[in-house]
Motif scaffolding. Sequence first.
Motif, short mmCIF file in Angstrom:
data_model
loop_
_atom_site.label_atom_id
_atom_site.label_comp_id
_atom_site.label_asym_id
_atom_site.label_seq_id
_atom_site.Cartn_x
_atom_site.Cartn_y
_atom_site.Cartn_z
N THR A 125 97.15 34.63 -4.49
CA THR A 125 97.84 34.91 -3.23
C THR A 125 97.68 36.35 -2.78
OG1 THR A 125 99.87 35.32 -4.48
CG2 THR A 125 99.55 33.11 -3.61
N GLN A 126 97.56 37.31 -3.67
CA GLN A 126 97.32 38.71 -3.35
C GLN A 126 98.17 39.19 -2.17
OE1 GLN A 126 93.26 40.04 -3.22
NE2 GLN A 126 92.55 38.42 -4.55
N PRO A 127 99.42 39.58 -2.38
CA PRO A 127 100.33 39.91 -1.29
C PRO A 127 100.18 41.32 -0.73
CG PRO A 127 101.46 40.13 -3.37
CD PRO A 127 100.08 39.61 -3.69
N ASP A 128 99.18 42.09 -1.19
CA ASP A 128 99.06 43.48 -0.76
C ASP A 128 98.85 43.57 0.75
OD1 ASP A 128 96.50 42.28 -1.66
OD2 ASP A 128 95.66 44.04 -0.70
N PRO A 129 99.39 44.61 1.40
CA PRO A 129 99.20 44.77 2.85
C PRO A 129 97.75 45.05 3.19
CG PRO A 129 100.19 46.73 1.91
CD PRO A 129 100.18 45.71 0.82
N ILE A 130 97.31 44.52 4.31
CA ILE A 130 95.94 44.73 4.77
C ILE A 130 96.00 45.26 6.19
CG2 ILE A 130 93.73 43.64 5.25
CD1 ILE A 130 94.30 41.58 3.17
N THR A 131 95.37 46.39 6.41
CA THR A 131 95.40 47.00 7.74
C THR A 131 94.01 47.03 8.34
OG1 THR A 131 95.12 49.20 6.74
CG2 THR A 131 97.37 48.45 7.16
N VAL A 190 79.59 47.92 5.02
CA VAL A 190 79.39 47.80 3.58
C VAL A 190 79.89 46.42 3.16
CG1 VAL A 190 79.97 48.72 1.31
CG2 VAL A 190 79.69 50.27 3.27
N THR A 191 79.02 45.63 2.55
CA THR A 191 79.40 44.28 2.13
C THR A 191 80.63 44.34 1.24
OG1 THR A 191 77.09 43.57 2.23
CG2 THR A 191 78.63 42.17 1.00
N PRO A 192 81.72 43.70 1.64
CA PRO A 192 82.99 43.85 0.92
C PRO A 192 83.11 42.94 -0.30
CG PRO A 192 83.29 42.41 2.80
CD PRO A 192 81.85 42.86 2.85
N GLU A 193 83.82 43.45 -1.29
CA GLU A 193 84.16 42.62 -2.43
C GLU A 193 85.48 41.90 -2.21
OE1 GLU A 193 84.11 44.83 -6.05
OE2 GLU A 193 82.00 45.40 -5.88
N GLU A 194 86.35 42.50 -1.40
CA GLU A 194 87.64 41.91 -1.11
C GLU A 194 87.86 41.86 0.41
OE1 GLU A 194 90.89 43.63 -3.26
OE2 GLU A 194 89.66 44.04 -5.03
N TYR A 195 88.75 40.99 0.82
CA TYR A 195 89.00 40.80 2.25
C TYR A 195 89.50 42.08 2.91
CZ TYR A 195 90.82 38.96 6.61
OH TYR A 195 91.07 38.74 7.94
N LYS A 196 90.32 42.83 2.21
CA LYS A 196 90.85 44.07 2.80
C LYS A 196 89.73 45.03 3.15
CE LYS A 196 91.78 46.24 -1.70
NZ LYS A 196 92.84 46.80 -2.59
N ASP A 197 88.62 44.98 2.42
CA ASP A 197 87.49 45.87 2.70
C ASP A 197 86.75 45.44 3.98
OD1 ASP A 197 88.03 47.24 0.30
OD2 ASP A 197 86.83 45.79 -0.84
N TYR A 204 89.38 33.70 3.07
CA TYR A 204 89.61 32.61 4.02
C TYR A 204 91.09 32.27 4.14
CZ TYR A 204 84.56 31.74 4.12
OH TYR A 204 83.20 31.86 4.29
N VAL A 205 91.79 32.35 3.02
CA VAL A 205 93.20 31.95 3.00
C VAL A 205 94.10 32.95 3.71
CG1 VAL A 205 95.20 31.64 1.49
CG2 VAL A 205 93.04 30.53 0.93
N ARG A 206 93.89 34.24 3.45
CA ARG A 206 94.82 35.26 3.95
C ARG A 206 95.02 35.20 5.47
NH1 ARG A 206 97.36 40.13 2.46
NH2 ARG A 206 98.53 40.78 4.30
N PRO A 207 93.97 35.23 6.28
CA PRO A 207 94.21 35.22 7.73
C PRO A 207 94.82 33.92 8.23
CG PRO A 207 91.86 35.08 7.26
CD PRO A 207 92.53 35.39 5.97
N MET A 208 94.58 32.80 7.54
CA MET A 208 95.21 31.55 7.97
C MET A 208 96.72 31.62 7.76
SD MET A 208 92.75 28.35 7.08
CE MET A 208 93.15 28.41 5.34
N ARG A 209 97.13 32.27 6.70
CA ARG A 209 98.56 32.37 6.41
C ARG A 209 99.30 33.27 7.40
NH1 ARG A 209 99.15 32.84 -0.19
NH2 ARG A 209 98.35 30.75 -0.66
N GLU A 210 98.56 33.97 8.22
CA GLU A 210 99.17 34.86 9.20
C GLU A 210 99.45 34.14 10.53
OE1 GLU A 210 97.18 38.98 7.45
OE2 GLU A 210 96.21 37.93 9.11
#
Length: 327
Positions: free
Chosen positions: A22-28, A38-45, A228-234
Amino acid sequence: MQLIVKTALAAILSLGLVSCATQPDPITISSAVTDKYVTPEEYKDHRAQQSLFETPTGNIAFTDHGEGKTVVLLHGVPTSSWMYRKLIGKLTPNMRVITVDLLGYGSSDKPENEDDIYSSVAHARRVEALLAARGVENYTILMHDMGGLVAWEMLRDAPTKVDGLIVLNTIVDQDGFNDPDLNAGFLTRQISRAYSSALTSVAILDKVFGDLGLTGKHSLSENECFGYVRPMREGADGAIYSFFTGLNDEQFARLDEHQTLWPSYDTDVLVMWGEKDKTLTSKQIESLQAGFNIKGENIHVFPDNAHFLTEEIPEVIADKVTKFVQK
């Protein structure tokens, strides 16, 4: 009941599938376009490399990197520009690449669906406004899934601006499309909400990619699935509901109208299709061939791949896109 309905209902009932954390960290999101993607490893990148464009119905997120001829990447449902993360860095040394999170998806705003703001026509108008604001006069469109509905509107609006079309498992025609056939109402609302629910979003993405999207040779890592999951949950359920219920007789009649115009366009077309796609079958290609003058060498059907070619064979896709744009 069609496959996608069974997939959604199975996901609602399968709450034990947790392959994405679920990774609840804030993403800005950033406030300015970055110089290099830069090809990201995580969605926040990925989100940190996006910028926002203001429209009357809400902000849409985009990336804009590279120089030269412009290629605009349009995603489908229930995805976002995250699906192109493996492609952007491979293309930008040779061209300018703009990805867009359509309103209601990804990092873009997700307002209530009023005045049909999630229609393919409305999506197209917002993308066109973004491109005009970025100073883009001519462009090639790369489309996937529902992104094709937006691309057909853009082509119809300004065919002289569209230098080329790159078609990846896209909605072209009712024939060959295993339409989910979901009507407005309680069931479709619940299925749409399942995509954005913290309880069911992971399960439904597992089912979408497992049953509809990827072949057995490919799988998503935890970080990739989370993207894919994170933005759907928003709050993506409103846009998803609009998409499902918008696949009606009026929409398919609109597709028929588009096809009558295609022979009049002087537009090069590149087709790349995963043959194992269970929803958008390769029969769709017949309608493209009937409408456009497509060179034989520009049709590529991959027998061992499915719906998400940018996840399965990004290097192959990038190579063919580069040759097509630079010709």
